[in-house]
Design a protein around this motif. Structure first.
Motif, PDB file in Angstrom:
ATOM      1  N   ARG A 313       0.843  -1.192   0.000  1.00 46.52           N
ATOM      2  CA  ARG A 313       0.000   0.000   0.000  1.00 46.52           C
ATOM      3  C   ARG A 313       0.881   1.246   0.000  1.00 46.52           C
ATOM      4  NH1 ARG A 313      -5.166  -1.667   0.939  1.00 46.52           N
ATOM      5  NH2 ARG A 313      -5.854   0.484   1.031  1.00 46.52           N
ATOM      6  N   ARG A 314       0.533   2.201  -0.866  1.00 51.61           N
ATOM      7  CA  ARG A 314       1.281   3.456  -0.950  1.00 51.61           C
ATOM      8  C   ARG A 314       0.461   4.546  -0.283  1.00 51.61           C
ATOM      9  NH1 ARG A 314       3.792   3.438  -7.108  1.00 51.61           N
ATOM     10  NH2 ARG A 314       4.949   1.468  -6.897  1.00 51.61           N
ATOM     11  N   PRO A 315       0.974   5.153   0.797  1.00 54.68           N
ATOM     12  CA  PRO A 315       0.147   6.076   1.582  1.00 54.68           C
ATOM     13  C   PRO A 315      -0.067   7.440   0.930  1.00 54.68           C
ATOM     14  CG  PRO A 315       2.344   5.915   2.510  1.00 54.68           C
ATOM     15  CD  PRO A 315       2.284   4.907   1.410  1.00 54.68           C
ATOM     16  N   ASP A 316       0.825   7.905   0.086  1.00 49.79           N
ATOM     17  CA  ASP A 316       0.739   9.280  -0.437  1.00 49.79           C
ATOM     18  C   ASP A 316       0.709   9.283  -1.956  1.00 49.79           C
ATOM     19  OD1 ASP A 316       0.839  10.346   2.169  1.00 49.79           O
ATOM     20  OD2 ASP A 316       3.025  10.160   2.184  1.00 49.79           O
ATOM     21  N   SER A 317      -0.172   8.515  -2.527  1.00 55.14           N
ATOM     22  CA  SER A 317      -0.259   8.442  -3.983  1.00 55.14           C
ATOM     23  C   SER A 317      -1.227   9.502  -4.508  1.00 55.14           C
ATOM     24  CB  SER A 317      -0.734   7.057  -4.419  1.00 55.14           C
ATOM     25  OG  SER A 317       0.187   6.067  -4.029  1.00 55.14           O
ATOM     26  N   LEU A 318      -0.913  10.063  -5.673  1.00 55.38           N
ATOM     27  CA  LEU A 318      -1.787  11.020  -6.343  1.00 55.38           C
ATOM     28  C   LEU A 318      -2.763  10.258  -7.218  1.00 55.38           C
ATOM     29  CD1 LEU A 318       0.826  13.727  -7.395  1.00 55.38           C
ATOM     30  CD2 LEU A 318      -0.663  13.723  -5.397  1.00 55.38           C
ATOM     31  N   THR A 319      -4.048  10.578  -7.061  1.00 55.56           N
ATOM     32  CA  THR A 319      -5.083   9.856  -7.791  1.00 55.56           C
ATOM     33  C   THR A 319      -6.026  10.824  -8.481  1.00 55.56           C
ATOM     34  OG1 THR A 319      -6.566   9.772  -5.861  1.00 55.56           O
ATOM     35  CG2 THR A 319      -5.001   7.948  -6.142  1.00 55.56           C
ATOM     36  N   VAL A 320      -6.540  10.394  -9.625  1.00 61.12           N
ATOM     37  CA  VAL A 320      -7.577  11.120 -10.356  1.00 61.12           C
ATOM     38  C   VAL A 320      -8.575  10.087 -10.868  1.00 61.12           C
ATOM     39  CG1 VAL A 320      -6.052  12.996 -11.066  1.00 61.12           C
ATOM     40  CG2 VAL A 320      -6.298  10.990 -12.533  1.00 61.12           C
ATOM     41  N   PRO A 321      -9.792  10.507 -11.194  1.00 58.64           N
ATOM     42  CA  PRO A 321     -10.709   9.554 -11.826  1.00 58.64           C
ATOM     43  C   PRO A 321     -10.121   9.024 -13.126  1.00 58.64           C
ATOM     44  CG  PRO A 321     -11.894  11.485 -11.064  1.00 58.64           C
ATOM     45  CD  PRO A 321     -10.436  11.800 -10.913  1.00 58.64           C
TER      46      PRO A 321
END
Length: 410
Positions: A313-321
């Motif tokens: 698990r990566r705690p600080d990942s950038l996500t978008v739809p």
């Protein structure tokens, strides 16, 4: 005469000159008028030309959150164990103790062979053992008598030694008889064919009344163990290092999730039990296997499934739809909206796309505003505008109304 001619010519000259001047003046006036009219028209058209209207889009913000990193592959469901049940002796098949397609338990009777011949052989071996045991009892009694008589000088040492040898010989004979009885019992037990494991039987391959042989290749029936069940899949060779790294960090086995072929329905969750010790050089992939509890039989041998091997698990990942990610000829990109509501396409690197969410590790920063709907109308530098909230709701309802019904969703 000369004076009269000059006087007559002068007025004609001045008259023609005046005509030319008037014509030239008229041309200048008309040209200036036309230029003024055209200039005014062009200026008015330029001044009154409407501006390009802003493009109506839907946007959202880049979020920083914890995500599950996994590797995806395509696999097939396989039985954890497969047994072809065969007869171990020759004989006639008397009866079958299972129904085709039935779940069976270990030790459950599957077939019965005619036991009468082997029962007779067992009885014969038991009789021989009983006879030899009686002979051994008599020989031991004689040895005891000879031992008593030699103490009284009524028997010779040779008689005692001969009787001891006879007792030993009979003891060996009785042991052989016991082995023959045990062998006959084992052979007789082979007339009852029981299931070696829990599983599900397939089609019956032999009908009662047929003569079966130990050398038959097809057997009587095939049993597949389907609870637990295995899923075999492959991943690119570069996944090996990630898998080894995560396995060294945790003592728990990695989780494996199986989905149907459309990827919309989860069929089961298991654990990784095999990372093959060699990479296939022809395909550049490595074989893996997961074990799944399968009490509801949602997984079936031979079934194709989509597999996700969950890593870390990566705690600080950038996500978008996922809808925000667009694919160009050379790369993937998203439309980013600046403070002045103007857009530009920004190349990004997508780590993974799952469950409608894309994980980005290059190209974006937390809080940036990106376009998720209406990208086909955009050009670099275009101005965008958000639809009113009511219109957003109506658009969403319309999209839901058009969406086909689905049996399940993630």
């Amino acid at each position: 005469m000369t004076t009269t001619t000059a006087a007559t010519t002068a007025p004609a000259f001045f008259q023609r000159r005046s005509t030319w001047l008037a014509a030239a003046t008229l041309v200048l006036v008309l040209g200036g008028g036309i230029w003024a009219v055209n200039h005014h028209t062009v200026h008015a058209a330029t001044a009154e030309a409407p501006k390009t209207p802003p493009v109506q889009v839907t946007t959202t913000h880049v979020k920083q959150q914890e995500v599950q990193v996994y590797r995806s592959g395509i696999g097939t469901v396989a039985s954890m164990a497969t047994v072809t049940v065969k007869a171990r002796i020759d004989g006639q098949l008397d009866k079958v103790g299972f129904v085709e397609g039935q779940d069976v338990k270990a030790g459950q009777l599957l077939a019965q062979l005619d036991p009468r011949t082997l029962q007779a052989q067992l009885a014969q071996a038991q009789a021989t053992r009983a006879k030899d045991q009686a002979t051994l009892v008599n020989a031991r009694a004689d040895l005891k008598r000879y031992t008593t008589l030699i103490a009284q000088d009524a028997a010779t040492q040779q008689q005692v030694d001969t009787q001891k040898a006879l007792v030993n010989q009979l003891e060996a004979t009785v042991q052989n008889d016991a082995a023959q009885v045990q062998y006959a019992e084992v052979q007789l037990s082979f007339t009852r064919i029981a299931s070696p494991m829990n599983g599900r039987v397939g089609a019956r391959l032999v009908d009662p009344g047929n003569i079966v042989h130990a050398a038959d290749t097809n057997g009587l029936v095939v049993i597949n163990q389907i609870d637990p069940i295995a899923v075999q899949f492959t991943l690119p060779e570069d996944a090996v290092q990630d898998i080894n790294r995560v396995q060294q960090q945790s003592a728990q086995p990695l989780s494996v999730v199986a989905y149907d072929r459309s990827g919309s329905q989860m069929l089961g969750t298991g654990k990784l039990i095999l990372l093959n010790n060699q990479i296939d050089t022809t395909s550049g992939t490595v074989q893996l296997k997961g074990s799944f509890a399968n009490p509801q039989h949602t997984l079936w041998p031979g079934q194709y499934v989509n597999v996700r091997l969950q890593l870390d698990r990566r705690p600080d990942s950038l996500t978008v739809p996922a809808a925000a990610v667009q694919r160009g000829q050379d790369n993937t990109y998203v439309w980013v909206v600046d403070a002045e509501n103007k857009v530009n396409n920004v190349p990004v690197h997508v780590v993974q796309i799952a469950d409608g969410t894309a994980v980005i590790d290059k190209g974006l920063s937390d809080g940036q505003r990106v376009v998720v709907d209406g990208q086909y109308k955009l050009k670099p530098g275009a101005t965008v505008i958000e639809p009113p909230p009511a219109q957003k709701g109506n658009a969403g309802a319309g999209a839901d109304a058009k969406k086909p019904a689905s049996g399940s969703s993630n």
